[in-house]
Design a protein around this motif. Structure first.
Motif, PDB file in Angstrom:
ATOM      1  N   SER A  99       0.813  -1.204   0.000  1.00 52.01           N
ATOM      2  CA  SER A  99       0.000   0.000   0.000  1.00 52.01           C
ATOM      3  C   SER A  99       0.852   1.262   0.000  1.00 52.01           C
ATOM      4  CB  SER A  99      -0.906   0.009   1.229  1.00 52.01           C
ATOM      5  OG  SER A  99      -1.534   1.255   1.355  1.00 52.01           O
ATOM      6  N   LEU A 100       0.514   2.185  -0.853  1.00 49.09           N
ATOM      7  CA  LEU A 100       1.154   3.494  -0.865  1.00 49.09           C
ATOM      8  C   LEU A 100       0.674   4.325   0.308  1.00 49.09           C
ATOM      9  CD1 LEU A 100       2.663   5.919  -2.241  1.00 49.09           C
ATOM     10  CD2 LEU A 100       0.525   6.346  -3.430  1.00 49.09           C
ATOM     11  N   PHE A 101      -0.582   4.123   0.699  1.00 44.94           N
ATOM     12  CA  PHE A 101      -1.160   4.949   1.747  1.00 44.94           C
ATOM     13  C   PHE A 101      -0.605   4.617   3.129  1.00 44.94           C
ATOM     14  CE2 PHE A 101      -4.324   4.791  -1.651  1.00 44.94           C
ATOM     15  CZ  PHE A 101      -4.278   6.123  -2.022  1.00 44.94           C
ATOM     16  N   GLY A 102       0.032   3.477   3.301  1.00 44.46           N
ATOM     17  CA  GLY A 102       0.659   3.165   4.576  1.00 44.46           C
ATOM     18  C   GLY A 102       1.772   4.142   4.907  1.00 44.46           C
ATOM     19  N   SER A 103       2.426   4.695   3.893  1.00 40.90           N
ATOM     20  CA  SER A 103       3.513   5.644   4.118  1.00 40.90           C
ATOM     21  C   SER A 103       3.005   7.061   4.343  1.00 40.90           C
ATOM     22  CB  SER A 103       4.472   5.630   2.930  1.00 40.90           C
ATOM     23  OG  SER A 103       3.795   6.069   1.771  1.00 40.90           O
ATOM     24  N   LEU A 104       1.717   7.290   4.148  1.00 42.31           N
ATOM     25  CA  LEU A 104       1.161   8.631   4.327  1.00 42.31           C
ATOM     26  C   LEU A 104       0.617   8.857   5.735  1.00 42.31           C
ATOM     27  CD1 LEU A 104      -0.720   9.049   0.943  1.00 42.31           C
ATOM     28  CD2 LEU A 104       1.526   9.915   1.569  1.00 42.31           C
ATOM     29  N   GLY A 105       0.835   7.915   6.655  1.00 39.49           N
ATOM     30  CA  GLY A 105       0.335   8.027   8.021  1.00 39.49           C
ATOM     31  C   GLY A 105       0.761   9.296   8.735  1.00 39.49           C
ATOM     32  N   PRO A 106       2.044   9.681   8.708  1.00 35.20           N
ATOM     33  CA  PRO A 106       2.452  10.913   9.384  1.00 35.20           C
ATOM     34  C   PRO A 106       1.751  12.160   8.823  1.00 35.20           C
ATOM     35  CG  PRO A 106       4.360   9.570   8.898  1.00 35.20           C
ATOM     36  CD  PRO A 106       3.182   8.927   8.218  1.00 35.20           C
ATOM     37  N   LEU A 107       1.501  12.195   7.528  1.00 37.54           N
ATOM     38  CA  LEU A 107       0.809  13.325   6.931  1.00 37.54           C
ATOM     39  C   LEU A 107      -0.620  13.414   7.446  1.00 37.54           C
ATOM     40  CD1 LEU A 107       0.748  15.658   4.917  1.00 37.54           C
ATOM     41  CD2 LEU A 107       0.060  14.012   3.174  1.00 37.54           C
ATOM     42  N   GLY A 108      -1.308  12.254   7.568  1.00 36.75           N
ATOM     43  CA  GLY A 108      -2.668  12.237   8.081  1.00 36.75           C
ATOM     44  C   GLY A 108      -2.734  12.747   9.512  1.00 36.75           C
ATOM     45  N   GLY A 109      -1.757  12.387  10.345  1.00 41.99           N
ATOM     46  CA  GLY A 109      -1.714  12.872  11.722  1.00 41.99           C
ATOM     47  C   GLY A 109      -1.509  14.372  11.784  1.00 41.99           C
ATOM     48  N   TRP A 110      -0.670  14.890  10.920  1.00 42.14           N
ATOM     49  CA  TRP A 110      -0.429  16.324  10.888  1.00 42.14           C
ATOM     50  C   TRP A 110      -1.688  17.074  10.460  1.00 42.14           C
ATOM     51  CZ3 TRP A 110      -0.654  19.840   6.871  1.00 42.14           C
ATOM     52  CH2 TRP A 110      -0.188  21.113   7.169  1.00 42.14           C
ATOM     53  N   LEU A 111      -2.372  16.560   9.416  1.00 41.43           N
ATOM     54  CA  LEU A 111      -3.611  17.194   8.968  1.00 41.43           C
ATOM     55  C   LEU A 111      -4.677  17.195  10.064  1.00 41.43           C
ATOM     56  CD1 LEU A 111      -3.963  15.904   5.304  1.00 41.43           C
ATOM     57  CD2 LEU A 111      -3.664  18.257   6.044  1.00 41.43           C
ATOM     58  N   ARG A 112      -4.801  16.066  10.753  1.00 40.38           N
ATOM     59  CA  ARG A 112      -5.796  15.962  11.823  1.00 40.38           C
ATOM     60  C   ARG A 112      -5.509  16.984  12.924  1.00 40.38           C
ATOM     61  NH1 ARG A 112      -6.144  10.991  11.648  1.00 40.38           N
ATOM     62  NH2 ARG A 112      -4.301  10.472  12.837  1.00 40.38           N
ATOM     63  N   ARG A 113      -4.244  17.137  13.309  1.00 39.51           N
ATOM     64  CA  ARG A 113      -3.887  18.117  14.344  1.00 39.51           C
ATOM     65  C   ARG A 113      -4.098  19.548  13.851  1.00 39.51           C
ATOM     66  NH1 ARG A 113       0.293  14.547  14.722  1.00 39.51           N
ATOM     67  NH2 ARG A 113       1.718  15.958  13.679  1.00 39.51           N
ATOM     68  N   ALA A 114      -3.774  19.802  12.591  1.00 38.82           N
ATOM     69  CA  ALA A 114      -3.913  21.152  12.047  1.00 38.82           C
ATOM     70  C   ALA A 114      -5.380  21.564  11.951  1.00 38.82           C
ATOM     71  CB  ALA A 114      -3.254  21.234  10.678  1.00 38.82           C
ATOM     72  N   ILE A 115      -6.239  20.640  11.585  1.00 39.23           N
ATOM     73  CA  ILE A 115      -7.652  20.968  11.430  1.00 39.23           C
ATOM     74  C   ILE A 115      -8.347  21.086  12.779  1.00 39.23           C
ATOM     75  CG2 ILE A 115      -9.850  20.068  10.558  1.00 39.23           C
ATOM     76  CD1 ILE A 115      -8.253  18.945   8.176  1.00 39.23           C
ATOM     77  N   SER A 116      -7.981  20.223  13.728  1.00 37.25           N
ATOM     78  CA  SER A 116      -8.685  20.214  15.007  1.00 37.25           C
ATOM     79  C   SER A 116      -8.173  21.244  16.006  1.00 37.25           C
ATOM     80  CB  SER A 116      -8.591  18.818  15.628  1.00 37.25           C
ATOM     81  OG  SER A 116      -7.256  18.537  15.982  1.00 37.25           O
ATOM     82  N   SER A 117      -7.063  21.892  15.730  1.00 37.99           N
ATOM     83  CA  SER A 117      -6.533  22.884  16.679  1.00 37.99           C
ATOM     84  C   SER A 117      -7.305  24.186  16.564  1.00 37.99           C
ATOM     85  CB  SER A 117      -5.050  23.111  16.442  1.00 37.99           C
ATOM     86  OG  SER A 117      -4.868  23.726  15.191  1.00 37.99           O
TER      87      SER A 117
END
Length: 122
Positions: A99-117
């Motif tokens: 899966s290519l999306f397995g390597s995008l995990g850190p990006l997803g965490g950053w987006l989640r923190r940026a949106i929810s802050s």
């Protein structure tokens, strides 16, 4: 390696699939250098020294070595085989997901923190 298929050549990785995770995985070797060798004149280029430096610090795969050195994979493979023949390498199996999306995990965490802050903390 599945030994039920005697007709397959040695070192052929058979793709395995698990219905629980539905992710294809195949084994990939990682290499680490155990000692610094004296290199023959064809290997005096900076790219080969960069490979040795990377391998002395951590376990790396052939595609990673090809990417960081700028050499062709065949050149990297022959260099690693030469080091292995001299007994200068430690090998281990690494499981790599397809899966290519397995390597995008850190990006997803950053987006989640940026949106929810709250806006004040951004």
């Amino acid at each position: 390696m599945n030994t039920d298929y005697a007709a397959l050549p040695y070192r052929v990785a058979i793709l395995t699939w698990s219905p629980t995770n539905k992710v294809s995985r195949w084994p990939m070797k990682e290499y680490r250098l155990t000692g610094w060798p004296e290199l023959a004149p064809p290997f005096h280029r900076t790219a080969y020294r960069r490979i040795l430096s990377d391998m002395s610090h951590r376990f790396v795969t052939l595609p990673q070595l090809a990417d960081t050195s700028g050499l062709r994979r065949q050149d990297v493979r022959s260099f690693v085989e030469m080091l292995d023949a001299r007994g200068l390498l430690i090998e281990r199996e690494s499981v790599v997901t397809e899966s290519l999306f397995g390597s995008l995990g850190p990006l997803g965490g950053w987006l989640r923190r940026a949106i929810s802050s709250p806006p004040q903390s951004r």
